[in-house]
Design a protein around this motif. Structure first.
Motif, PDB file in Angstrom:
ATOM      1  N   LEU A  31      -0.190   5.835 -14.763  1.00 43.63           N
ATOM      2  CA  LEU A  31      -0.660   6.030 -13.385  1.00 43.63           C
ATOM      3  C   LEU A  31      -0.672   4.709 -12.617  1.00 43.63           C
ATOM      4  O   LEU A  31      -0.457   4.683 -11.410  1.00 43.63           O
ATOM      5  CB  LEU A  31      -2.051   6.674 -13.373  1.00 43.63           C
ATOM      6  CG  LEU A  31      -2.058   8.162 -13.744  1.00 43.63           C
ATOM      7  CD1 LEU A  31      -3.479   8.667 -13.924  1.00 43.63           C
ATOM      8  CD2 LEU A  31      -1.345   9.002 -12.672  1.00 43.63           C
ATOM      9  N   ILE A  33       1.570   2.277 -13.185  1.00 45.61           N
ATOM     10  CA  ILE A  33       2.988   2.073 -12.852  1.00 45.61           C
ATOM     11  C   ILE A  33       3.359   2.938 -11.646  1.00 45.61           C
ATOM     12  O   ILE A  33       4.128   2.530 -10.792  1.00 45.61           O
ATOM     13  CB  ILE A  33       3.872   2.419 -14.078  1.00 45.61           C
ATOM     14  CG1 ILE A  33       3.616   1.428 -15.209  1.00 45.61           C
ATOM     15  CG2 ILE A  33       5.357   2.424 -13.708  1.00 45.61           C
ATOM     16  CD1 ILE A  33       4.183   1.841 -16.548  1.00 45.61           C
ATOM     17  N   HIS A  34       2.730   4.105 -11.594  1.00 47.49           N
ATOM     18  CA  HIS A  34       2.977   5.027 -10.480  1.00 47.49           C
ATOM     19  C   HIS A  34       2.198   4.625  -9.230  1.00 47.49           C
ATOM     20  O   HIS A  34       2.239   5.312  -8.222  1.00 47.49           O
ATOM     21  CB  HIS A  34       2.574   6.443 -10.925  1.00 47.49           C
ATOM     22  CG  HIS A  34       3.104   7.527 -10.032  1.00 47.49           C
ATOM     23  ND1 HIS A  34       4.443   7.708  -9.816  1.00 47.49           N
ATOM     24  CD2 HIS A  34       2.470   8.473  -9.285  1.00 47.49           C
ATOM     25  CE1 HIS A  34       4.611   8.728  -8.972  1.00 47.49           C
ATOM     26  NE2 HIS A  34       3.429   9.199  -8.639  1.00 47.49           N
ATOM     27  N   GLN A  35       1.490   3.499  -9.322  1.00 47.76           N
ATOM     28  CA  GLN A  35       0.800   2.906  -8.166  1.00 47.76           C
ATOM     29  C   GLN A  35      -0.375   3.755  -7.666  1.00 47.76           C
ATOM     30  O   GLN A  35      -0.679   3.758  -6.481  1.00 47.76           O
ATOM     31  CB  GLN A  35       1.764   2.667  -6.995  1.00 47.76           C
ATOM     32  CG  GLN A  35       2.928   1.764  -7.336  1.00 47.76           C
ATOM     33  CD  GLN A  35       2.512   0.333  -7.527  1.00 47.76           C
ATOM     34  OE1 GLN A  35       1.862  -0.250  -6.656  1.00 47.76           O
ATOM     35  NE2 GLN A  35       2.848  -0.248  -8.648  1.00 47.76           N
ATOM     36  N   VAL A  36      -1.033   4.489  -8.607  1.00 47.20           N
ATOM     37  CA  VAL A  36      -2.209   5.250  -8.197  1.00 47.20           C
ATOM     38  C   VAL A  36      -3.406   4.306  -8.041  1.00 47.20           C
ATOM     39  O   VAL A  36      -4.276   4.517  -7.212  1.00 47.20           O
ATOM     40  CB  VAL A  36      -2.497   6.382  -9.208  1.00 47.20           C
ATOM     41  CG1 VAL A  36      -3.755   7.141  -8.845  1.00 47.20           C
ATOM     42  CG2 VAL A  36      -1.307   7.334  -9.258  1.00 47.20           C
ATOM     43  N   HIS A  38      -4.750  -0.144  -9.195  1.00 44.47           N
ATOM     44  CA  HIS A  38      -4.363  -1.428  -9.774  1.00 44.47           C
ATOM     45  C   HIS A  38      -5.398  -1.875 -10.796  1.00 44.47           C
ATOM     46  O   HIS A  38      -6.559  -2.013 -10.479  1.00 44.47           O
ATOM     47  CB  HIS A  38      -4.251  -2.486  -8.674  1.00 44.47           C
ATOM     48  CG  HIS A  38      -2.989  -2.344  -7.893  1.00 44.47           C
ATOM     49  ND1 HIS A  38      -1.809  -2.933  -8.282  1.00 44.47           N
ATOM     50  CD2 HIS A  38      -2.719  -1.642  -6.771  1.00 44.47           C
ATOM     51  CE1 HIS A  38      -0.872  -2.611  -7.420  1.00 44.47           C
ATOM     52  NE2 HIS A  38      -1.385  -1.826  -6.491  1.00 44.47           N
ATOM     53  N   GLY A  41      -1.877  -4.881 -13.350  1.00 40.72           N
ATOM     54  CA  GLY A  41      -0.612  -5.305 -12.750  1.00 40.72           C
ATOM     55  C   GLY A  41       0.553  -4.540 -13.341  1.00 40.72           C
ATOM     56  O   GLY A  41       0.486  -4.047 -14.472  1.00 40.72           O
ATOM     57  N   PHE A  42       1.630  -4.465 -12.585  1.00 37.46           N
ATOM     58  CA  PHE A  42       2.779  -3.639 -12.957  1.00 37.46           C
ATOM     59  C   PHE A  42       3.382  -4.064 -14.289  1.00 37.46           C
ATOM     60  O   PHE A  42       3.641  -3.240 -15.161  1.00 37.46           O
ATOM     61  CB  PHE A  42       3.830  -3.710 -11.845  1.00 37.46           C
ATOM     62  CG  PHE A  42       4.958  -2.733 -12.005  1.00 37.46           C
ATOM     63  CD1 PHE A  42       4.859  -1.454 -11.487  1.00 37.46           C
ATOM     64  CD2 PHE A  42       6.120  -3.095 -12.668  1.00 37.46           C
ATOM     65  CE1 PHE A  42       5.903  -0.549 -11.620  1.00 37.46           C
ATOM     66  CE2 PHE A  42       7.169  -2.197 -12.807  1.00 37.46           C
ATOM     67  CZ  PHE A  42       7.054  -0.924 -12.287  1.00 37.46           C
ATOM     68  N   ALA A 157      12.911  10.099 -13.096  1.00 35.55           N
ATOM     69  CA  ALA A 157      11.568   9.639 -12.750  1.00 35.55           C
ATOM     70  C   ALA A 157      10.679  10.806 -12.342  1.00 35.55           C
ATOM     71  O   ALA A 157       9.530  10.912 -12.785  1.00 35.55           O
ATOM     72  CB  ALA A 157      11.641   8.611 -11.626  1.00 35.55           C
ATOM     73  N   LEU A 158      11.220  11.704 -11.545  1.00 36.03           N
ATOM     74  CA  LEU A 158      10.403  12.828 -11.074  1.00 36.03           C
ATOM     75  C   LEU A 158      10.092  13.797 -12.216  1.00 36.03           C
ATOM     76  O   LEU A 158       9.001  14.353 -12.287  1.00 36.03           O
ATOM     77  CB  LEU A 158      11.093  13.548  -9.916  1.00 36.03           C
ATOM     78  CG  LEU A 158      11.252  12.702  -8.644  1.00 36.03           C
ATOM     79  CD1 LEU A 158      11.823  13.521  -7.507  1.00 36.03           C
ATOM     80  CD2 LEU A 158       9.925  12.077  -8.221  1.00 36.03           C
ATOM     81  N   VAL A 161       7.245  12.210 -14.073  1.00 36.14           N
ATOM     82  CA  VAL A 161       5.976  12.375 -13.355  1.00 36.14           C
ATOM     83  C   VAL A 161       5.489  13.824 -13.476  1.00 36.14           C
ATOM     84  O   VAL A 161       4.295  14.077 -13.694  1.00 36.14           O
ATOM     85  CB  VAL A 161       6.149  11.970 -11.869  1.00 36.14           C
ATOM     86  CG1 VAL A 161       4.894  12.324 -11.075  1.00 36.14           C
ATOM     87  CG2 VAL A 161       6.436  10.484 -11.759  1.00 36.14           C
ATOM     88  N   LEU A 165       1.951  14.939 -15.045  1.00 32.18           N
ATOM     89  CA  LEU A 165       0.930  15.703 -14.309  1.00 32.18           C
ATOM     90  C   LEU A 165       0.545  16.961 -15.085  1.00 32.18           C
ATOM     91  O   LEU A 165      -0.633  17.333 -15.153  1.00 32.18           O
ATOM     92  CB  LEU A 165       1.444  16.052 -12.910  1.00 32.18           C
ATOM     93  CG  LEU A 165       1.477  14.859 -11.944  1.00 32.18           C
ATOM     94  CD1 LEU A 165       2.315  15.176 -10.719  1.00 32.18           C
ATOM     95  CD2 LEU A 165       0.067  14.448 -11.542  1.00 32.18           C
TER      96      LEU A 165
ATOM     97  N   ASP B 459       5.135  -6.796  -9.465  1.00 32.39           N
ATOM     98  CA  ASP B 459       4.432  -6.091  -8.387  1.00 32.39           C
ATOM     99  C   ASP B 459       4.976  -6.412  -7.007  1.00 32.39           C
ATOM    100  O   ASP B 459       4.797  -5.629  -6.074  1.00 32.39           O
ATOM    101  CB  ASP B 459       2.938  -6.455  -8.364  1.00 32.39           C
ATOM    102  CG  ASP B 459       2.315  -6.395  -9.729  1.00 32.39           C
ATOM    103  OD1 ASP B 459       2.621  -7.296 -10.531  1.00 32.39           O
ATOM    104  OD2 ASP B 459       1.542  -5.464  -9.980  1.00 32.39           O
ATOM    105  N   ARG B 464       4.314   0.235  -3.531  1.00 36.29           N
ATOM    106  CA  ARG B 464       4.653   1.148  -2.436  1.00 36.29           C
ATOM    107  C   ARG B 464       5.149   0.395  -1.206  1.00 36.29           C
ATOM    108  O   ARG B 464       6.058   0.806  -0.536  1.00 36.29           O
ATOM    109  CB  ARG B 464       3.432   2.012  -2.071  1.00 36.29           C
ATOM    110  CG  ARG B 464       3.066   3.014  -3.149  1.00 36.29           C
ATOM    111  CD  ARG B 464       3.964   4.264  -3.097  1.00 36.29           C
ATOM    112  NE  ARG B 464       4.103   4.892  -4.413  1.00 36.29           N
ATOM    113  CZ  ARG B 464       3.343   5.886  -4.858  1.00 36.29           C
ATOM    114  NH1 ARG B 464       2.390   6.376  -4.108  1.00 36.29           N
ATOM    115  NH2 ARG B 464       3.540   6.388  -6.056  1.00 36.29           N
ATOM    116  N   LEU B 485       6.109  16.526  -4.773  1.00 39.97           N
ATOM    117  CA  LEU B 485       5.655  16.570  -6.162  1.00 39.97           C
ATOM    118  C   LEU B 485       4.244  15.993  -6.293  1.00 39.97           C
ATOM    119  O   LEU B 485       3.406  16.546  -7.010  1.00 39.97           O
ATOM    120  CB  LEU B 485       6.638  15.807  -7.051  1.00 39.97           C
ATOM    121  CG  LEU B 485       6.249  15.689  -8.515  1.00 39.97           C
ATOM    122  CD1 LEU B 485       6.158  17.056  -9.168  1.00 39.97           C
ATOM    123  CD2 LEU B 485       7.243  14.821  -9.266  1.00 39.97           C
TER     124      LEU B 485
END
Lengths: 209, 520
Positions: A31, A33-36, A38, A41-42, A157-158, A161, A165, B459, B464, B485
């Motif tokens: 999540l 990595i999915h930027q939900v 921080h 860090g990535f 990627a989708l 995801v 989910l 980053d 985004r 999605l």
């Protein structure tokens, strides 16, 4: 009338809990990595995610071997027997204080709903995540493997995801239902110790009797 | 105690002196030019020195005559466009064509007054501007490349101390493009004469101390690594001396294709230029670069008709009657584009679509689908240039001239006259009607390479709204997602969560209501 039986062998318990830990850490890092949110860090998140993925692949290799050699894979064969009764229990009967209608035994540990849910996890969600995840990881090898011409990273990627989910949804329900024993911790304790008090066979009982 | 201190200071001074001596003197040469009879004389001009040089280096001038440095002409084999300073327009002073002796101050020759004609003369090659090691050689502004009078007086000493090129040689022109230190490129300014490790890991004076030619090396004075034909992706990899083509003007020519310890980073090399992560900002040397130059604003004077020069609190000239208004930046954040090395210029004859501004002075080509393209960092210079509103072309502006030449913009502050004079000189059709178009000009960033710990982190782009937010044509983890999605997925999670909580609450309430004892 209850009796204490061993439902989960040592390997199953080790497998279950290490898989749980790995999946949760992959969810947390995934999540990120999915930027939900921080946290670390990535780069660090990708590192955790990748390391956990390889660990989980190793664990699955053992688990698949175990399932095949012990014949335990049969636990997941779906059945319609009592499916309706069990579903009815969670939707209606549980509110009337009735006991769980399914009698578990070492030979058949999973109720029909569990069989379906876990089979969906093993045959739908996990492969979805594994295949898309490994393709994601080896994106740079696509041209060598002849995949680059027809496969697009966004599709992979989708898919990943989507799988994630679905697995989050699975996890929420799984954790909740694990608390629906006679006491909230009954099933969880069993998953730790391996032993659980199950109702003696062929005796229909309701709660509080 | 004071004695110890004095000793320490003395020791430090000696170390520094030794270090600076080794930085300027090239002990590897087998020739001491001071011992050459040909150079033990008084020189009255630059060409006299060149004659002396050529008496031994007989082929040097012929080699130089074939270089872009001499011809200011470059035919791009990939686009067929004729480029070089004599042909292109830039968004600083436009074209040098009518501004001969001023612009050719920076030519590697002497006496090139008229840019419509080819530069000529073997003795007119300026050896010293590139090979001076004293750092005292200066060219006189507006004198078509000839040295200053002060320099002429020192020519004997300068000639006797010639050596290999160093950063201050190249920098004497290339650091000052656009008229002011650092103005043009963004990654070239005189902070690179004595840079620290922080500013550039390769040119670091106390470390590797690379001269420009360590990368821009060439044979027969043909310098490698021209911006006109950038190698956006060096598929050749490491160049082994003696075996390969000797072109070192790419990172890959020394570092190869797998420079990182981490596989995932190496996986980026095919699509991301090294510069993109390793040069996190341009103008990193505390010297600002120009970002905006608006010619339409030029020519305003104060009440008494005097030309204005206005500085901002940092001391940067933000307005000049002679040039217009400016914006500067230090540590500028590059813009990123797919780039395959192909650059198409808007040349004097090219029709502009002034309905679609900004007009690209040069457009970089490349895309995600092109395997020779990588994502490169650019300084994007913006501004407004004069153009012909009838013929729809950029115009040669006559900017610099002698004091009597009032058609020169810097003398007369009159576009009507200067554009007429410039286009007449260049032989460019001009309707007499001018306006200003907004333009962009792309300057690829490749110098001021930062230490690894200052490189961009993941980053910076994998987010985004990261640095790659506008770079299209591919899916990037962390940046791209499907809103549909996301909506469906997180809605599902929310519904399940609510269901679970609802189930739990209902159980609790109903069973408590029935007095059913222990509620799990």
């Amino acid at each position: 009338m209850y009796r204490n039986i061993q439902l989960y062998t040592r390997f199953e318990r080790l497998w279950h809990w290490s898989q749980a830990g790995l999946i949760i850490s992959m969810g947390v890092s995934g999540l990120e990595i999915h930027q939900v949110y921080h946290l670390v860090g990535f780069e660090a998140a990708v590192d955790y995610h990748t390391t956990a993925a390889w660990a989980l692949i190793g664990l699955w290799a053992f688990a698949i071997f175990w399932h095949v050699t012990t014949g335990q894979w049969k636990q997941y064969v779906p059945t319609r027997q009592k499916l309706r009764t069990v579903a009815q229990f969670y939707v209606i009967d549980i509110f009337h204080g009735k006991a769980h209608p399914y009698e578990r035994s070492a030979r058949s540990k999973l109720n029909p709903l569990q069989r379906l849910a876990y089979l969906a996890f093993k045959l739908v969600m996990a492969p979805m995540l594994w295949i898309s995840g490994l393709l994601y990881m080896f994106y740079n090898q696509w041209p060598e493997w002849g995949l680059a011409s027809f496969l697009d990273l966004s599709v992979v990627a989708l898919t990943h995801v989507t799988g994630a989910l679905l697995l989050i949804t699975f996890l929420i329900i799984h954790v909740y239902m694990a608390t629906l024993g006679r006491t909230p911790l009954q099933h969880i304790k069993a998953m730790i110790t391996g032993y659980e008090e199950v109702e003696a066979p062929n005796r229909q009982r309701t709660r509080g009797e | 105690m004071p004695r110890v201190l004095a000793f320490l200071i003395l020791a430090c001074c000696m170390i520094l002196a030794a270090a600076s001596a080794s930085a300027t003197n090239d002990f590897s040469s087998t020739a001491d030019h001071a011992k050459f009879k040909e150079l033990q004389k008084v020189f009255a001009s630059g060409p006299e020195v060149t004659k002396a040089c050529l008496s031994c280096h007989t082929e040097a001038s012929k080699q130089l005559h074939k270089t872009t440095h001499w011809t200011w002409e470059f035919e791009n084999p990939r686009t067929g466009q004729k480029l070089g300073k004599r042909h292109i327009m830039n968004s600083f002073c436009g074209s040098p064509l009518s501004n001969g002796p001023w612009c050719t101050t920076c030519h590697i020759g002497y006496g090139w007054e008229d840019l419509r004609k080819d530069p000529v003369g073997e003795e007119n090659v300026d050896c010293l501007v590139c090979h001076d090691t004293t750092r005292r050689y200066r060219k006189q502004e507006g004198a078509a490349g000839h040295p200053t009078r002060d320099t002429v007086a020192q020519l004997t000493e300068i000639a006797q101390k010639v050596g290999k090129t160093n950063r201050h040689n190249c920098g004497s022109c290339h650091f000052h493009g656009g008229g002011v230190n650092g103005a043009k490129h963004g990654d070239l300014d005189n902070s690179l004469i004595s840079p620290t490790f922080y500013l550039d890991v390769h040119m670091d004076e106390m470390g590797l101390n690379f001269p420009c030619a360590r990368c821009h090396m060439g044979r027969s004075h043909q310098v490698q690594g021209s911006r006109y034909a950038t190698m956006a992706r060096d598929r050749h990899g490491i160049d082994v001396p003696g075996r390969d083509d000797g072109s070192r003007a790419s990172c890959e020519s020394c570092h190869g294709w797998m420079p990182h310890g981490k596989t995932k980073l190496n996986d980026h090399v095919d699509r991301i230029a090294c510069q993109t992560c390793h040069i996190p900002a341009y103008a990193r040397g505390n010297i600002a670069t120009k970002m905006w130059w608006d010619w339409s604003d030029a020519g305003r004077t104060d009440e008494s008709g005097e030309a204005l020069s206005i500085e901002d609190p940092r001391g940067y000239e933000v307005y000049s009657s002679k040039k217009g208004s400016f914006e500067f930046v230090r540590n500028g954040r590059p813009e990123y584009r797919w780039f395959n090395g192909k650059v198409r210029y808007t040349l004097l004859a090219d029709k502009l679509d002034d309905a679609k501004q900004p007009i690209p002075m040069n457009a970089v080509e490349g895309s995600a689908d092109d395997p020779d393209s990588r994502i490169w960092p650019f300084k994007v210079m913006r501004g407004r240039q004069p153009y012909d509103t009838v013929f729809k072309t950029l115009l040669v502006n006559h900017i610099a001239g002698s004091e009597e030449d009032k058609t020169a913009f810097w003398r007369g502050l009159d576009f009507d006259k200067s554009l007429k004079a410039g286009t007449d000189f260049a032989g460019q059709p001009y309707s007499g009607e001018y306006g200003f178009v907004e333009t962009t000009m792309m300057w690829p960033i490749t110098h001021m390479v930062a230490p690894a710990e200052d490189a961009l982190t993941c980053d910076a782009c994998h987010s985004r709204q990261g640095r790659m937010a506008d770079v299209g044509g591919f899916h990037m983890p962390g940046r791209d997602f499907s809103p549909v999605l996301e909506f469906i997925g997180f809605l599902l999670v929310a519904v399940v969560m609510t269901g679970v909580i609802g189930h739990a609450v209902a159980r609790f309430v109903i069973l408590k209501g029935k007095g059913g004892g222990d509620v799990p």
